[in-house]
Design a protein around this motif. Structure first.
Motif, PDB file in Angstrom:
ATOM      1  N   VAL A 149       0.855  -1.190   0.000  1.00 46.53           N
ATOM      2  CA  VAL A 149       0.000   0.000   0.000  1.00 46.53           C
ATOM      3  C   VAL A 149       0.891   1.240   0.000  1.00 46.53           C
ATOM      4  O   VAL A 149       2.093   1.161   0.224  1.00 46.53           O
ATOM      5  CB  VAL A 149      -0.953   0.010   1.219  1.00 46.53           C
ATOM      6  CG1 VAL A 149      -1.876  -1.184   1.185  1.00 46.53           C
ATOM      7  CG2 VAL A 149      -0.197   0.043   2.532  1.00 46.53           C
ATOM      8  N   GLU A 150       0.286   2.379  -0.260  1.00 44.32           N
ATOM      9  CA  GLU A 150       1.026   3.632  -0.206  1.00 44.32           C
ATOM     10  C   GLU A 150       1.708   3.768   1.150  1.00 44.32           C
ATOM     11  O   GLU A 150       1.227   3.250   2.158  1.00 44.32           O
ATOM     12  CB  GLU A 150       0.089   4.810  -0.442  1.00 44.32           C
ATOM     13  CG  GLU A 150      -0.471   4.881  -1.841  1.00 44.32           C
ATOM     14  CD  GLU A 150       0.572   5.137  -2.902  1.00 44.32           C
ATOM     15  OE1 GLU A 150       1.472   5.963  -2.674  1.00 44.32           O
ATOM     16  OE2 GLU A 150       0.491   4.508  -3.954  1.00 44.32           O
ATOM     17  N   LEU A 151       2.805   4.470   1.190  1.00 48.40           N
ATOM     18  CA  LEU A 151       3.653   4.564   2.373  1.00 48.40           C
ATOM     19  C   LEU A 151       2.877   5.011   3.603  1.00 48.40           C
ATOM     20  O   LEU A 151       2.196   6.047   3.585  1.00 48.40           O
ATOM     21  CB  LEU A 151       4.807   5.538   2.102  1.00 48.40           C
ATOM     22  CG  LEU A 151       5.938   5.524   3.100  1.00 48.40           C
ATOM     23  CD1 LEU A 151       6.645   4.179   3.089  1.00 48.40           C
ATOM     24  CD2 LEU A 151       6.930   6.613   2.769  1.00 48.40           C
ATOM     25  N   LEU A 152       2.956   4.221   4.676  1.00 48.51           N
ATOM     26  CA  LEU A 152       2.332   4.525   5.965  1.00 48.51           C
ATOM     27  C   LEU A 152       3.427   4.818   6.981  1.00 48.51           C
ATOM     28  O   LEU A 152       4.498   4.219   6.944  1.00 48.51           O
ATOM     29  CB  LEU A 152       1.490   3.342   6.452  1.00 48.51           C
ATOM     30  CG  LEU A 152       0.364   2.884   5.529  1.00 48.51           C
ATOM     31  CD1 LEU A 152      -0.243   1.593   6.055  1.00 48.51           C
ATOM     32  CD2 LEU A 152      -0.690   3.953   5.417  1.00 48.51           C
ATOM     33  N   GLU A 153       3.160   5.728   7.894  1.00 47.63           N
ATOM     34  CA  GLU A 153       4.146   6.115   8.910  1.00 47.63           C
ATOM     35  C   GLU A 153       4.074   5.160  10.104  1.00 47.63           C
ATOM     36  O   GLU A 153       3.659   5.539  11.192  1.00 47.63           O
ATOM     37  CB  GLU A 153       3.894   7.553   9.358  1.00 47.63           C
ATOM     38  CG  GLU A 153       4.075   8.577   8.260  1.00 47.63           C
ATOM     39  CD  GLU A 153       5.503   8.628   7.745  1.00 47.63           C
ATOM     40  OE1 GLU A 153       6.448   8.430   8.520  1.00 47.63           O
ATOM     41  OE2 GLU A 153       5.658   8.854   6.534  1.00 47.63           O
ATOM     42  N   THR A 154       4.455   3.898   9.899  1.00 44.08           N
ATOM     43  CA  THR A 154       4.476   2.905  10.966  1.00 44.08           C
ATOM     44  C   THR A 154       5.765   2.110  10.880  1.00 44.08           C
ATOM     45  O   THR A 154       6.430   2.075   9.847  1.00 44.08           O
ATOM     46  CB  THR A 154       3.281   1.931  10.856  1.00 44.08           C
ATOM     47  OG1 THR A 154       3.328   1.303   9.575  1.00 44.08           O
ATOM     48  CG2 THR A 154       1.962   2.638  11.029  1.00 44.08           C
ATOM     49  N   ASP A 155       6.104   1.461  11.985  1.00 42.18           N
ATOM     50  CA  ASP A 155       7.310   0.643  12.035  1.00 42.18           C
ATOM     51  C   ASP A 155       6.988  -0.796  11.662  1.00 42.18           C
ATOM     52  O   ASP A 155       5.837  -1.238  11.748  1.00 42.18           O
ATOM     53  CB  ASP A 155       7.912   0.673  13.445  1.00 42.18           C
ATOM     54  CG  ASP A 155       8.377   2.069  13.841  1.00 42.18           C
ATOM     55  OD1 ASP A 155       8.846   2.794  12.945  1.00 42.18           O
ATOM     56  OD2 ASP A 155       8.271   2.421  15.029  1.00 42.18           O
ATOM     57  N   ALA A 156       8.005  -1.543  11.283  1.00 38.04           N
ATOM     58  CA  ALA A 156       7.827  -2.957  10.970  1.00 38.04           C
ATOM     59  C   ALA A 156       7.408  -3.705  12.230  1.00 38.04           C
ATOM     60  O   ALA A 156       7.903  -3.440  13.323  1.00 38.04           O
ATOM     61  CB  ALA A 156       9.124  -3.539  10.417  1.00 38.04           C
ATOM     62  N   GLY A 157       6.468  -4.616  12.095  1.00 36.30           N
ATOM     63  CA  GLY A 157       5.964  -5.385  13.223  1.00 36.30           C
ATOM     64  C   GLY A 157       4.754  -4.773  13.902  1.00 36.30           C
ATOM     65  O   GLY A 157       4.141  -5.404  14.757  1.00 36.30           O
TER      66      GLY A 157
END
Length: 110
Positions: free
Chosen positions: A22-30
């Motif tokens: 998806v379009e870039l989301l401001e979240t970390d992996a996991g």
């Protein structure tokens, strides 16, 4: 069971276990995320159609990480002026694994 969600101005058909970009989301992996803009859902026997979205219905996912798409290049050339301009772009995406589909009440019970 599958659902159609809207995120980043695009619509995606998802089922449990699918991996989507998806379009870039401001979240970390996991991290766990919820998609609240569910437009359509089908559970095998019953359909849920939103107007525009289904209230109290969520799609749950886990962020696997950030990835880059393929490079797109373009070239502009004017032979009479001996001009050449080349440029490129590489879009960044967030890779998400879908872990659950259902209403808020159903997920709290699990």
């Amino acid at each position: 069971m599958y659902a159609i969600i809207k995120t980043g101005g695009k619509q995606y058909r998802v089922a449990i276990g699918d991996i989507i970009d998806v379009e870039l989301l401001e979240t970390d992996a996991g991290a766990n995320i919820e998609f609240g803009d569910v437009l359509f859902a089908y559970d095998g026997s019953k359909t849920h159609i939103g107007n525009p979205g289904i209230p109290n219905f969520l799609v749950y996912g886990e962020v696997l990480g950030q990835v880059s798409g393929e490079k797109v290049t373009s070239l502009k050339y004017k032979a009479s002026h001996n001009q050449c301009r080349k440029w490129g772009h590489r879009q960044k995406y967030t890779r998400v694994k879908i872990t659950g589909i259902g209403s808020k009440r159903q997920q709290k019970e699990k």
